[in-house]
Design an enzyme around this catalytic site. Sequence first.
Site, mmCIF file in Angstrom:
data_model
loop_
_atom_site.group_PDB
_atom_site.id
_atom_site.type_symbol
_atom_site.label_atom_id
_atom_site.label_comp_id
_atom_site.label_asym_id
_atom_site.label_seq_id
_atom_site.Cartn_x
_atom_site.Cartn_y
_atom_site.Cartn_z
ATOM 1 N N HIS A 293 0.833 -1.219 0.000
ATOM 2 C CA HIS A 293 0.000 0.000 0.000
ATOM 3 C C HIS A 293 0.854 1.249 0.000
ATOM 4 C CE1 HIS A 293 0.871 0.734 4.240
ATOM 5 N NE2 HIS A 293 0.398 -0.458 4.580
ATOM 6 N N CYS A 320 2.504 -5.120 6.666
ATOM 7 C CA CYS A 320 2.328 -4.628 5.306
ATOM 8 C C CYS A 320 3.641 -4.151 4.692
ATOM 9 C CB CYS A 320 1.318 -3.487 5.286
ATOM 10 S SG CYS A 320 -0.358 -4.003 5.735
#
Length: 346
Positions: A293, A320
């Site tokens: 992301h 992440c």
Amino acid sequence: MRKIAFFLPLFAILLTVACKNTSKNTSAAERRKQDSLEKVKKAEEEAREAERTRPRTAADIKLDKDIKFEKYNLEDTYPYEDTTRVFQFDKIKERLAYIETFQAQKINYGVLQNYKNRNREAPVVENYVRNAYKRVSDTLGNERYQSAPLYREENSKKPSIYGRDGSLVRIESADTLDMVKVTGISFEGTWFVPKRYVKTKGDSIKIEHVAFVDVTNQNICVVERTGENEWKIRSMNPATSGRHKPPHAMETPVGMFFVQEQKAKMFYYKDGTTSIEGFAPYATRFTNGAYIHGVPVNNPKGKIIEYSWSLGTTPRSHMCVRNASSHAKYVYDNFKPFQSVVVVID
């Protein structure tokens, strides 16, 4: 005249026999020629099939640069503080060769899925440990939470290990009502898995995009397939992966995973609460709660941030992989779920 008349029928008979023999010889020669051509054709087909299914190596992979970004690009080797960091193209080519190899085979693909235990919490494995996060894990370090149970035998009472959410598998059979026999693509071995944990994807998948996340060098390399054994590098950017910090932050797991879902905005909670703290733009999920992301925005109503000084430094995320937001958008726009792969290397 009578002698001539006598020999004419005899000549005709001899001529007919000669023609028949010639015809037979010609037919036999034609058959031999046809058989020879068919043997050559069969040998060529077998050679092509052998070459098509031959295990590829890093040396077979043609990997060229065709960068799609003007900013944040890194060189193959670059300085970081008092050290040097690199893009591990030897490992990248090895993984691409592996992808080329299994794509050349006739495979009925599947993916293990159990995001947030949606398909039921997996049973406890035969030999388990509690990790630093006080969660049940197998001896390989795979957590029970969000994983699929892998059994050695169809009638085993307990699973032996866990298969991570997002792992690629080859479907071998589904002969029973409850269990599927699979061979790991993302992991080793042949196992039995309850059907509810396996999403079948058929045999027509072609992996065209791969993102390589390097948790050692804190960078990301995105490649696109442009032909058999041919790939183009679309980006070489700094990234920030997950860190080991119980009880909330976890390392980004090493392995190969299917992209499973995407969100234009992935909202996240403040640690230890159910209060939304902010969002991460252009999020592409590949395993458990791990996404590629953009830069996190610590305000649910805030504006997208393009870049952060922390990218490419040290692990800071909760699992992440953070990127520049424009790079995350490129992944979001081009990586299709169950047709694209994220490979995490160390």
